[in-house]
Enzyme design. Sequence first.
Site, PDB file in Angstrom:
ATOM      1  N   LYS A 106       1.209  -1.489  -0.404  1.00 24.80           N
ATOM      2  CA  LYS A 106      -0.226  -0.469  -0.057  1.00 24.80           C
ATOM      3  C   LYS A 106       0.995   1.467  -0.058  1.00 24.80           C
ATOM      4  O   LYS A 106       0.438   2.549  -0.633  1.00 24.80           O
ATOM      5  CB  LYS A 106      -0.751   0.100   1.223  1.00 24.80           C
ATOM      6  CG  LYS A 106      -2.360   0.817   1.384  1.00 24.80           C
ATOM      7  CD  LYS A 106      -2.717   0.995   2.703  1.00 24.80           C
ATOM      8  CE  LYS A 106      -3.474  -0.255   2.628  1.00 24.80           C
ATOM      9  NZ  LYS A 106      -4.804  -0.273   4.166  1.00 24.80           N
ATOM     10  N   THR A 132     -10.803   0.810  13.072  1.00 22.83           N
ATOM     11  CA  THR A 132     -11.482  -0.341  13.936  1.00 22.83           C
ATOM     12  C   THR A 132     -13.023  -1.026  13.454  1.00 22.83           C
ATOM     13  O   THR A 132     -14.359  -0.625  14.018  1.00 22.83           O
ATOM     14  CB  THR A 132     -12.636   0.896  14.794  1.00 22.83           C
ATOM     15  OG1 THR A 132     -13.361   2.203  14.637  1.00 22.83           O
ATOM     16  CG2 THR A 132     -11.876   2.143  16.006  1.00 22.83           C
ATOM     17  N   ASN A 153     -24.036   8.242  12.556  1.00 23.87           N
ATOM     18  CA  ASN A 153     -24.101   7.290  12.118  1.00 23.87           C
ATOM     19  C   ASN A 153     -25.494   6.719  12.197  1.00 23.87           C
ATOM     20  O   ASN A 153     -25.967   5.860  11.221  1.00 23.87           O
ATOM     21  CB  ASN A 153     -22.666   6.188  11.892  1.00 23.87           C
ATOM     22  CG  ASN A 153     -21.555   7.142  11.148  1.00 23.87           C
ATOM     23  OD1 ASN A 153     -22.434   7.626   9.847  1.00 23.87           O
ATOM     24  ND2 ASN A 153     -20.958   5.732  11.166  1.00 23.87           N
ATOM     25  N   CYS A 193     -18.843   1.506   7.642  1.00 21.14           N
ATOM     26  CA  CYS A 193     -19.052   1.983   8.458  1.00 21.14           C
ATOM     27  C   CYS A 193     -20.356   1.766   9.256  1.00 21.14           C
ATOM     28  O   CYS A 193     -20.604   1.648   9.917  1.00 21.14           O
ATOM     29  CB  CYS A 193     -18.774   3.789   8.790  1.00 21.14           C
ATOM     30  SG  CYS A 193     -17.151   3.929   7.466  1.00 21.14           S
ATOM     31  N   ALA A 214     -35.858   3.685  -0.077  1.00 21.16           N
ATOM     32  CA  ALA A 214     -36.163   2.375   0.279  1.00 21.16           C
ATOM     33  C   ALA A 214     -34.868   1.782  -0.771  1.00 21.16           C
ATOM     34  O   ALA A 214     -35.256   1.871  -2.095  1.00 21.16           O
ATOM     35  CB  ALA A 214     -37.303   2.037   0.974  1.00 21.16           C
TER      36      ALA A 214
HETATM   37  C1  UDX Z   1     -20.968   6.720   5.978  1.00 19.06           C
HETATM   38  C2  UDX Z   1     -21.983   7.946   7.002  1.00 19.06           C
HETATM   39  O1  UDX Z   1     -22.191   8.083   5.558  1.00 19.06           O
HETATM   40  C3  UDX Z   1     -20.780   8.609   6.701  1.00 19.06           C
HETATM   41  O2  UDX Z   1     -20.378  10.147   6.893  1.00 19.06           O
HETATM   42  C4  UDX Z   1     -19.763   8.321   7.648  1.00 19.06           C
HETATM   43  O3  UDX Z   1     -18.252   9.259   7.612  1.00 19.06           O
HETATM   44  C5  UDX Z   1     -19.437   6.574   7.398  1.00 19.06           C
HETATM   45  O4  UDX Z   1     -20.794   6.524   6.900  1.00 19.06           O
HETATM   46  P1  UDX Z   1     -20.770   5.897   3.805  1.00 19.06           P
HETATM   47  O5  UDX Z   1     -20.293   4.309   4.521  1.00 19.06           O
HETATM   48  O6  UDX Z   1     -19.683   5.868   2.704  1.00 19.06           O
HETATM   49  O7  UDX Z   1     -20.761   6.818   4.758  1.00 19.06           O
HETATM   50  O8  UDX Z   1     -22.104   6.015   3.187  1.00 19.06           O
HETATM   51  P2  UDX Z   1     -23.656   6.052   2.418  1.00 19.06           P
HETATM   52  O9  UDX Z   1     -23.338   6.908   1.508  1.00 19.06           O
HETATM   53  O10 UDX Z   1     -23.858   6.620   4.290  1.00 19.06           O
HETATM   54  O11 UDX Z   1     -24.516   5.104   2.784  1.00 19.06           O
HETATM   55  C6  UDX Z   1     -24.258   3.736   3.167  1.00 19.06           C
HETATM   56  C7  UDX Z   1     -25.232   2.849   2.745  1.00 19.06           C
HETATM   57  O12 UDX Z   1     -26.328   3.077   3.175  1.00 19.06           O
HETATM   58  C8  UDX Z   1     -25.424   2.585   1.755  1.00 19.06           C
HETATM   59  O13 UDX Z   1     -25.160   0.581   0.778  1.00 19.06           O
HETATM   60  C9  UDX Z   1     -26.380   2.515   1.011  1.00 19.06           C
HETATM   61  O14 UDX Z   1     -26.489   2.569   0.103  1.00 19.06           O
HETATM   62  C10 UDX Z   1     -27.339   2.718   1.961  1.00 19.06           C
HETATM   63  N1  UDX Z   1     -28.094   3.594   1.814  1.00 19.06           N
HETATM   64  C11 UDX Z   1     -28.445   5.404   2.065  1.00 19.06           C
HETATM   65  C12 UDX Z   1     -29.604   3.217   2.113  1.00 19.06           C
HETATM   66  O15 UDX Z   1     -29.855   1.966   1.403  1.00 19.06           O
HETATM   67  N2  UDX Z   1     -30.978   4.273   1.046  1.00 19.06           N
HETATM   68  C13 UDX Z   1     -30.711   5.781   1.088  1.00 19.06           C
HETATM   69  O16 UDX Z   1     -31.316   6.504   1.285  1.00 19.06           O
HETATM   70  C14 UDX Z   1     -28.914   6.023   1.613  1.00 19.06           C
END
Ligand code: UDX
Length: 435
Positions: free
Chosen positions: A35, A85, A210, A262, A254
């Site tokens: 990496k 983590t 989150n 995360c 949905a």
């Molecule tokens: C998330 C948080 O948004 C971010 O602030 C934090 O730092 C890390 O975790 P991320 O994991 O990149 O970020 O994805 P995010 O855009 O939040 O989406 C998470 C999941 O929710 C995805 O699988 C997405 O497809 C799903 N999702 C999101 C839905 O199913 N419906 C929605 O309306 C929005």
Amino acid sequence: MKISVIGCGYLGAVHAAAMAELGHDVVGVDVDESKVEMLNSGRAPFFEPDLNDLVASGIASGRLRFTTEMADVEGARLHFITVGTPQREGSDSADMRFVDASIEALVPWLHPGDLVVGKSTVPVGTAARLAALVAKSAPGTNVAWNPEFLREGFAVKDTLAPDRLVYGIASGDETATTLLDEVYASILAAGTPRIVTDFATAELVKVSANAFLATKISFINAMAEIAEATGADVTQLADAIGHDVRIGRRFLNAGVGFGGGCLPKDIRAFRARAEELGIGESLAFLREVDSINLRRRERVVELAAQVLGGSVAGKRIAVLGLAFKPDSDDIRDSPALDIANRLAALHAVVVSTDPEAIENATRNYPDLSYARSAEEAAKGSELVILLTEWKDYRELDPVAFGSIVADRAIIDGRNCLDSVRWREAGWEYRSLGRP
Ligand code: UDX
């Protein structure tokens, strides 16, 4: 300012490159030699829009370099901890191994006046524990907690232009605030809100944000279950309730629900931490949030069997999307990949595709079949299931695509296609929470 960034995974690689972009002199430290080598050659070790350019320009400027030697942090005043983590094996709580190991490795190189800044998502109480440890082993060094809210797919933008900055500092530690203000000077000058608070609040801001987002998604997915039982349309429902500014339309899509590195592990770790603190009831609802989310995956499998006449066994199914969300090659806890695996376990002939995540998926699940494009995956399929809403898939032409498949049947697991157009083109169109 000369700074170090310990841990060059998703968070760390982006943070290090972004800090160099802001004009700082940055050394990124990681134990993974390949990496480090890749980053030093100016390439991002994973797919993230704009990150390659940011890393390449940082390396070219001479302000960004990566190393496996902790000794190279010498001279830095500020040390960001950005290691992962993950969920602990066999438990819901967070595995703190990497945070603890990085602090232990860093301590011998700390000098009085240095500031250790945690960015990793941690159980509340961690910052205070680490501050006590650092105070003992490296007197004169302080700790601050500065959580990161970046979203994959927008990581560069979220780091360079965040919604807010949160500093968790020990009481009376004015120098921590001054140092962090100096690092983020240009971000603050752009008017970004800054909240200075205590350790526990800073740690909780991250996990509660989150948890809130996960709850919002599971709320609308629970409404999708109700809609399925009553003939209602969850997308129209989301549009209608979303007009209320107190509710808002975002994160009310949905579908097959949330995954990634995360939200799933953070809600589990948060609940586990509440239980440790003897207040498990406060976050008991997060178990339900998790269950609703996982139930949606099973629902797609049921729907597939229904469309295919009772069983998926022996049926050719094209799965569009493997990443947990579009514009990412991340397959951690991906609903799409989980559904592909569940179908394969039921003896369906699954051919999956994704614009970016095939390599990661193949490495982890070599037994699944993969195709390079949606067209290749769908050739001769009896059912298409869209599970990650990449732009390429949202823009598929139902007429042309219909000539490739054996049967025009599609499950839109992200409610992202125009049902009228697909039905007009002769498709049996099914989705989640819509008639
Ligand atoms: C998330 C948080 O948004 C971010 O602030 C934090 O730092 C890390 O975790 P991320 O994991 O990149 O970020 O994805 P995010 O855009 O939040 O989406 C998470 C999941 O929710 C995805 O699988 C997405 O497809 C799903 N999702 C999101 C839905 O199913 N419906 C929605 O309306 C929005």
